[in-house]
Design a protein around this motif. Structure first.
Motif, short mmCIF file in Angstrom:
data_model
loop_
_atom_site.label_atom_id
_atom_site.label_comp_id
_atom_site.label_asym_id
_atom_site.label_seq_id
_atom_site.Cartn_x
_atom_site.Cartn_y
_atom_site.Cartn_z
N SER A 67 67.14 -9.45 -51.21
CA SER A 67 66.89 -8.11 -50.67
C SER A 67 67.06 -8.15 -49.16
CB SER A 67 65.49 -7.61 -51.04
OG SER A 67 64.50 -8.36 -50.38
N LEU A 68 67.35 -6.99 -48.61
CA LEU A 68 67.55 -6.84 -47.18
C LEU A 68 66.90 -5.53 -46.76
CD1 LEU A 68 68.84 -7.12 -44.35
CD2 LEU A 68 70.97 -6.27 -45.34
N ASP A 69 66.00 -5.61 -45.80
CA ASP A 69 65.40 -4.43 -45.19
C ASP A 69 65.72 -4.51 -43.71
OD1 ASP A 69 64.02 -3.29 -47.45
OD2 ASP A 69 62.62 -4.96 -47.31
N SER A 70 66.26 -3.42 -43.16
CA SER A 70 66.58 -3.42 -41.74
C SER A 70 66.35 -2.03 -41.16
CB SER A 70 68.03 -3.85 -41.50
OG SER A 70 68.92 -2.89 -42.02
N HIS A 71 66.10 -2.01 -39.86
CA HIS A 71 65.98 -0.75 -39.14
C HIS A 71 66.11 -1.02 -37.64
CE1 HIS A 71 61.82 -2.23 -38.85
NE2 HIS A 71 61.73 -1.51 -37.75
N CYS A 72 66.35 0.04 -36.92
CA CYS A 72 66.39 -0.03 -35.46
C CYS A 72 65.33 0.92 -34.92
CB CYS A 72 67.76 0.39 -34.93
SG CYS A 72 69.07 -0.76 -35.36
N GLU A 73 64.76 0.54 -33.78
CA GLU A 73 63.78 1.41 -33.12
C GLU A 73 63.91 1.23 -31.62
OE1 GLU A 73 60.06 0.10 -34.74
OE2 GLU A 73 59.90 -1.58 -33.38
N PRO A 74 63.47 2.23 -30.86
CA PRO A 74 63.57 2.11 -29.40
C PRO A 74 62.62 1.04 -28.88
CG PRO A 74 62.79 4.31 -30.06
CD PRO A 74 62.96 3.50 -31.29
N ALA A 75 63.07 0.33 -27.87
CA ALA A 75 62.22 -0.67 -27.21
C ALA A 75 61.09 0.07 -26.49
CB ALA A 75 63.04 -1.49 -26.23
N PRO A 76 59.91 -0.55 -26.41
CA PRO A 76 58.75 0.14 -25.81
C PRO A 76 58.95 0.59 -24.37
CG PRO A 76 58.08 -1.92 -26.87
CD PRO A 76 59.57 -1.86 -26.92
N MET A 77 59.64 -0.19 -23.57
CA MET A 77 59.74 0.13 -22.14
C MET A 77 61.13 0.60 -21.70
SD MET A 77 56.81 -0.39 -21.00
CE MET A 77 55.57 -1.44 -20.34
N SER A 78 62.03 0.81 -22.66
CA SER A 78 63.39 1.23 -22.28
C SER A 78 63.98 2.07 -23.39
CB SER A 78 64.26 0.00 -22.02
OG SER A 78 64.54 -0.67 -23.23
N ASN A 79 65.19 2.49 -23.17
CA ASN A 79 65.92 3.25 -24.18
C ASN A 79 66.74 2.36 -25.10
OD1 ASN A 79 65.28 5.90 -24.25
ND2 ASN A 79 66.90 6.57 -22.86
N GLU A 80 66.68 1.05 -24.88
CA GLU A 80 67.45 0.13 -25.70
C GLU A 80 67.00 0.20 -27.15
OE1 GLU A 80 68.40 -3.93 -24.52
OE2 GLU A 80 67.37 -3.46 -22.63
N SER A 81 67.93 -0.04 -28.05
CA SER A 81 67.63 -0.07 -29.48
C SER A 81 67.36 -1.51 -29.89
CB SER A 81 68.81 0.50 -30.26
OG SER A 81 68.51 0.54 -31.63
N ILE A 82 66.23 -1.71 -30.57
CA ILE A 82 65.86 -3.04 -31.05
C ILE A 82 66.13 -3.11 -32.55
CG2 ILE A 82 63.97 -4.71 -31.34
CD1 ILE A 82 64.77 -4.27 -28.43
N PHE A 83 66.83 -4.15 -32.94
CA PHE A 83 67.22 -4.39 -34.33
C PHE A 83 66.15 -5.24 -35.01
CE2 PHE A 83 69.28 -7.61 -37.09
CZ PHE A 83 69.79 -6.78 -38.08
N HIS A 84 65.77 -4.85 -36.23
CA HIS A 84 64.83 -5.62 -37.06
C HIS A 84 65.48 -5.78 -38.44
CE1 HIS A 84 61.23 -4.95 -34.48
NE2 HIS A 84 61.90 -3.87 -34.14
N ALA A 85 65.44 -6.98 -38.97
CA ALA A 85 65.95 -7.22 -40.32
C ALA A 85 65.13 -8.29 -41.00
CB ALA A 85 67.42 -7.64 -40.29
N CYS A 86 64.92 -8.10 -42.28
CA CYS A 86 64.24 -9.11 -43.09
C CYS A 86 65.10 -9.36 -44.32
CB CYS A 86 62.85 -8.62 -43.48
SG CYS A 86 61.95 -9.84 -44.46
N PHE A 87 65.60 -10.56 -44.44
CA PHE A 87 66.42 -10.98 -45.57
C PHE A 87 65.56 -11.87 -46.47
CE2 PHE A 87 69.52 -10.14 -42.31
CZ PHE A 87 70.72 -9.87 -42.93
N ASP A 88 65.40 -11.51 -47.72
CA ASP A 88 64.82 -12.42 -48.71
C ASP A 88 66.00 -13.11 -49.37
OD1 ASP A 88 62.06 -12.15 -48.45
OD2 ASP A 88 62.09 -10.27 -49.57
N THR A 89 66.04 -14.44 -49.27
CA THR A 89 67.23 -15.18 -49.70
C THR A 89 66.90 -16.29 -50.69
OG1 THR A 89 67.07 -16.79 -47.89
CG2 THR A 89 68.32 -14.77 -47.45
#
Length: 175
Positions: free
Chosen positions: A119-141
């Motif tokens: 399984s793969l769960d991923s999302h992006c969210e804004p960084a707390p102190m900037s407008n940068e997008s932070i990538f998060h992913a969790c791969f069950d392998t």
């Protein structure tokens, strides 16, 4: 004799879709085994595993296809036994700056080592102190026993040095 079906579906999200699907499975004598559903950009999407007596398999397939009249696109496949390779379960978590192609690069590296993605769960969210997008992913392998955690970690760190990587052993589910 029983058979297992794997169903995927997508449609515009609205209340009652899981109820609609579960009632159809029940009416057609299917047994709900496992599922994963989510809402993405107003669309409801997911997969479902159902066991059914072989003599009711075709009726269940046809009944699920009829859900298209309710706005759901449905695909049904017969589950096939998989070749068992000795492996161990490993959860890989990535966090870092988002960039185009990161999932493609990670999945290519995993494939090259013979690692299967459960399984793969991923999302992006804004960084707390900037407008940068932070990538998060969790791969069950599932990792072949011939590949050590160190080998895998090294290959992934070389691939994406800007991403933080956390590896956690999990009990393998080879179904």
């Amino acid at each position: 004799m029983k058979t297992t079906l794997v169903i995927s579906l997508i449609g515009e999200d609205r209340p009652g879709l899981v109820e609609l699907l579960s009632q159809r499975v029940l009416e057609l004598r299917g047994h709900w085994l496992a599922s994963q559903f989510c809402r993405l950009q107003g669309q409801f999407a997911g997969t479902l595993q159902v066991r059914v007596a072989k003599e009711h398999s075709m009726a269940l397939k046809q009944g699920l296809q009829q859900l298209q009249s309710q706005g759901l696109q449905v695909m049904v496949a017969d589950a096939k036994p998989t070749r068992q390779v000795p492996n161990y379960g490993l959860q890989l978590r990535f966090v870092g700056p988002d960039r185009c192609g990161v999932i493609a690069e990670i999945s290519e590296a995993l494939r090259s080592l013979g690692v299967s993605i459960n399984s793969l769960d991923s999302h992006c969210e804004p960084a707390p102190m900037s407008n940068e997008s932070i990538f998060h992913a969790c791969f069950d392998t599932l990792v072949p026993v011939s590949v050590s955690c160190d080998q895998l970690s090294h290959a992934l760190a070389e691939l994406a040095p800007e991403l933080l990587l956390d590896l956690e052993s999990v009990e393998a589910d080879v179904s």
